[in-house]
Design a protein around this motif. Structure first.
Motif, PDB file in Angstrom:
ATOM      1  N   PRO A  13       0.835  -1.205   0.000  1.00  0.00           N
ATOM      2  CA  PRO A  13       0.000   0.000   0.000  1.00  0.00           C
ATOM      3  C   PRO A  13       0.867   1.252   0.000  1.00  0.00           C
ATOM      4  N   LEU A  14       0.257   2.377  -0.323  1.00  0.00           N
ATOM      5  CA  LEU A  14       0.961   3.648  -0.267  1.00  0.00           C
ATOM      6  C   LEU A  14       1.048   4.127   1.177  1.00  0.00           C
ATOM      7  N   ASP A  15       2.077   4.909   1.467  1.00  0.00           N
ATOM      8  CA  ASP A  15       2.179   5.501   2.789  1.00  0.00           C
ATOM      9  C   ASP A  15       1.718   6.953   2.750  1.00  0.00           C
ATOM     10  N   ALA A  16       1.691   7.596   3.909  1.00  0.00           N
ATOM     11  CA  ALA A  16       1.195   8.973   3.992  1.00  0.00           C
ATOM     12  C   ALA A  16       2.047   9.923   3.161  1.00  0.00           C
ATOM     13  N   ASP A  17       3.349   9.687   3.105  1.00  0.00           N
ATOM     14  CA  ASP A  17       4.220  10.562   2.314  1.00  0.00           C
ATOM     15  C   ASP A  17       3.860  10.490   0.831  1.00  0.00           C
ATOM     16  N   ALA A  18       3.510   9.309   0.355  1.00  0.00           N
ATOM     17  CA  ALA A  18       3.127   9.172  -1.054  1.00  0.00           C
ATOM     18  C   ALA A  18       1.860   9.953  -1.347  1.00  0.00           C
ATOM     19  N   LEU A 210      -1.528  16.643   6.789  1.00  0.00           N
ATOM     20  CA  LEU A 210      -1.246  17.249   8.082  1.00  0.00           C
ATOM     21  C   LEU A 210      -0.020  16.629   8.745  1.00  0.00           C
ATOM     22  N   ILE A 211       0.199  15.349   8.523  1.00  0.00           N
ATOM     23  CA  ILE A 211       1.425  14.717   9.049  1.00  0.00           C
ATOM     24  C   ILE A 211       2.651  15.455   8.526  1.00  0.00           C
ATOM     25  N   ALA A 302       0.478   6.433  12.707  1.00  0.00           N
ATOM     26  CA  ALA A 302       0.137   5.008  12.650  1.00  0.00           C
ATOM     27  C   ALA A 302      -1.360   4.808  12.430  1.00  0.00           C
ATOM     28  N   ALA A 303      -2.185   5.586  13.121  1.00  0.00           N
ATOM     29  CA  ALA A 303      -3.639   5.459  12.957  1.00  0.00           C
ATOM     30  C   ALA A 303      -4.061   5.814  11.541  1.00  0.00           C
ATOM     31  N   THR A 304      -3.415   6.822  10.954  1.00  0.00           N
ATOM     32  CA  THR A 304      -3.754   7.248   9.593  1.00  0.00           C
ATOM     33  C   THR A 304      -3.394   6.172   8.582  1.00  0.00           C
ATOM     34  N   GLU A 305      -2.245   5.544   8.755  1.00  0.00           N
ATOM     35  CA  GLU A 305      -1.829   4.542   7.766  1.00  0.00           C
ATOM     36  C   GLU A 305      -2.631   3.248   7.902  1.00  0.00           C
ATOM     37  N   THR A 333     -13.082   6.233  15.771  1.00  0.00           N
ATOM     38  CA  THR A 333     -12.842   6.730  17.126  1.00  0.00           C
ATOM     39  C   THR A 333     -11.362   6.709  17.482  1.00  0.00           C
ATOM     40  N   SER A 334     -10.662   5.613  17.222  1.00  0.00           N
ATOM     41  CA  SER A 334      -9.243   5.540  17.591  1.00  0.00           C
ATOM     42  C   SER A 334      -8.425   6.563  16.808  1.00  0.00           C
ATOM     43  N   PHE A 335      -8.698   6.698  15.532  1.00  0.00           N
ATOM     44  CA  PHE A 335      -8.038   7.699  14.679  1.00  0.00           C
ATOM     45  C   PHE A 335      -8.299   9.108  15.210  1.00  0.00           C
TER      46      PHE A 335
END
Length: 506
Positions: A13-18, A210-211, A302-305, A333-335
């Protein structure tokens, strides 16, 4: 003209930076064979359920409270086309183009995870629209975070040829833009409309942006802290490695290491260079406060990914077991709690920045002219800067208050719990926007204080670079003048990546 690079979504999968690279820097997105195979397997199961008439939520039933309504076989396709229309009820200002691109990329990632049942044609249509630069005009308010149904409804409606899009810098009818780009409108078939909207793609996509923004804030704000240490002539015992290791709270040792690196070569390391044995807490506790921020950012990342790498659809299409299962995996909720906590950590940083600036302007604390006025009290100096300083800190404190607790029940009380995820991410983003100006104020005050104290020649090489960069943008305050433009100039600098190669690891 250099072609935009392509980021391939395939086995991994793609990460947040991608996502940030696609949204902000124009990278293209491609689907590899493994991703396409996952989409096809999920779609094959949807088609089997549709042919058999076996009940599946969103395929042959109504949505929300209308789950008890069965759809006829003749109505399955028409219903899907109505879904994007019925959910296009967002309000408020339009999302920025980068947020729309991030949302599109996040929804494609969800489809490529294989749990949506979307057709390959729809997934490919989203990729084509993203790569062509067709950006639906989407109101930013309305989602309660039990899937971002409304923003995705507007997205699906526009890519189906209705509504408006931003294309090549102009807002125009969606059908016109699709024709100019040579793309057909999305052809929604069984389950496709629901598969488009039943995801948290706005929350996830904007969280990826936002990260990146919070990381930049940490880089620049630590540099501002180091410059302020030089200006205040602070004891560097607060970043002593052994002292920080004595109680290794989350993140504080790493922050201490970064501050030590920023201050390499500083005269402050010389015994007796500091003015006092101990400074106020806004100076002394930077490793602890920024360490807490870096820790909660890791949690939010971590929650976002998790959301980016998996399908949170309801129902989830489980191709391997041949099941379509209703569930609550869309609940964030956790995110949301991670991002609420991050907003509160940022508010602690805002208080520290504001207080350090006030201490610099106070003769009793800094032993410098009041308000850092080079000509004494016949001029205002930075006195009026204390007003935006106080206003920004108060706004940040207000934005840090939680909003995810106990939202109203909707959909005839079927949807009686929700996370408010997109608005929580949005208010954290608003905090970062204000923090950039606070950092600009701290840098401007620290640069002036260094000059008034006559210690410019005692700076380490990295702080000398930063001081020179500030002076390239903002002249010394010899006479009172308008300061808004100065703050805008420095704010733009701290919105960009750290430019100095000597500490590129920041």
């Amino acid at each position: 003209m250099t072609a935009s690079p392509t980021i391939l979504l395939d086995e991994k999968p793609l990460d947040a930076d991608a996502i940030a690279t696609i949204a902000r820097r124009g990278a293209r997105l491609g689907l590899g064979p493994a991703a396409l195979n996952r989409i096809r397997e999920g779609r094959a199961l949807i088609e089997r359920f549709a042919a058999s008439g076996k009940p599946a939520y969103g395929l042959n039933t109504g949505l929300g409270a209308s789950v008890d309504t069965s759809l006829s076989a003749a109505d399955l396709v028409a219903f899907q086309r109505s879904v994007t229309h019925s959910h296009s009820v967002g309000i408020g200002p339009a999302l920025p183009v980068e947020a729309v691109r991030a949302m599109l990329a996040a929804r494609i990632c969800g489809m490529a995870a294989g749990g949506t049942g979307a057709s390959e044609a729809v997934a490919a249509g989203l990729v084509a629209a993203l790569d062509a630069g067709i950006h639906p005009v989407i109101p930013s308010w309305g989602s309660i975070g039990a899937a971002d149904l409304l923003p995705l409804g507007h997205l699906g409606r526009a890519l189906g040829g209705e509504g408006e899009v931003n294309y090549q810098g102009r807002v125009m009818p969606a059908a016109q833009a699709l024709a100019l780009a040579g793309l057909p409108p999305l052809d929604l078939r069984e389950k496709d409309g629901h598969a488009l909207i039943v995801a948290n793609s706005l929350s996830t996509g904007t969280a990826c942006l936002l990260i990146e923004d919070v990381r930049l804030f940490i880089d620049w704000s630590l540099a501002a802290v180091a410059l302020n240490y030089e200006a205040f002539r602070s004891p560097l015992s607060v970043i002593d490695a052994q002292a920080l290791a004595a109680r290794p709270a989350f993140g504080q040792q790493a922050i201490g290491a970064r501050l030590r690196a920023l201050l390499i070569g500083s005269d402050l390391w010389r015994e007796g260079a500091a003015r006092r044995l101990q400074d106020p807490l806004s100076y002394r506790c930077v490793p602890q406060v920024w360490g807490a921020l870096s820790h909660v950012l890791e949690q939010a990342h971590a929650a976002t990914e998790i959301e980016l790498h998996h399908s949170g659809d309801n129902p989830i299409v489980l191709a391997e077991s041949g099941r379509i299962v209703s569930n609550g995996n869309f609940d964030l909720t956790s995110f949301t709690l991670c991002w609420e906590q991050l907003g509160q950590a940022l508010a602690h940083c805002a208080a520290g920045i504001a207080n350090r600036c006030l201490r610099l302007m106070s003769p009793a604390a800094s032993e410098l002219p009041r308000f850092l006025s080079a000509r004494g009290q016949s001029r205002a100096g930075y006195a009026e800067l204390q007003k935006p300083l106080a206003a920004l800190e108060a706004e940040i404190r207000h934005l840090a208050n939680p909003m995810s607790i106990s939202p109203l029940a909707v959909s005839d009380s079927i949807e009686d719990q929700s996370s408010m995820a997109p608005r929580v991410v949005a208010k954290a983003s608003a905090i970062v926007e204000r923090l950039r100006y606070l950092v600009a104020i701290e840098m401007m005050c620290a640069a002036t204080a260094i000059e008034l104290r006559g210690v410019t020649g005692r700076l380490g090489p990295q702080m000398r670079q930063l001081h020179d960069a500030i002076r390239d943008l903002v002249a010394p305050l010899e006479e009172d003048r308008e300061l808004s433009r100065d703050l805008e100039n420095i704010s733009r600098m701290v919105s960009a990546p750290w430019p100095f190669a000597t500490i590129a690891w920041l």
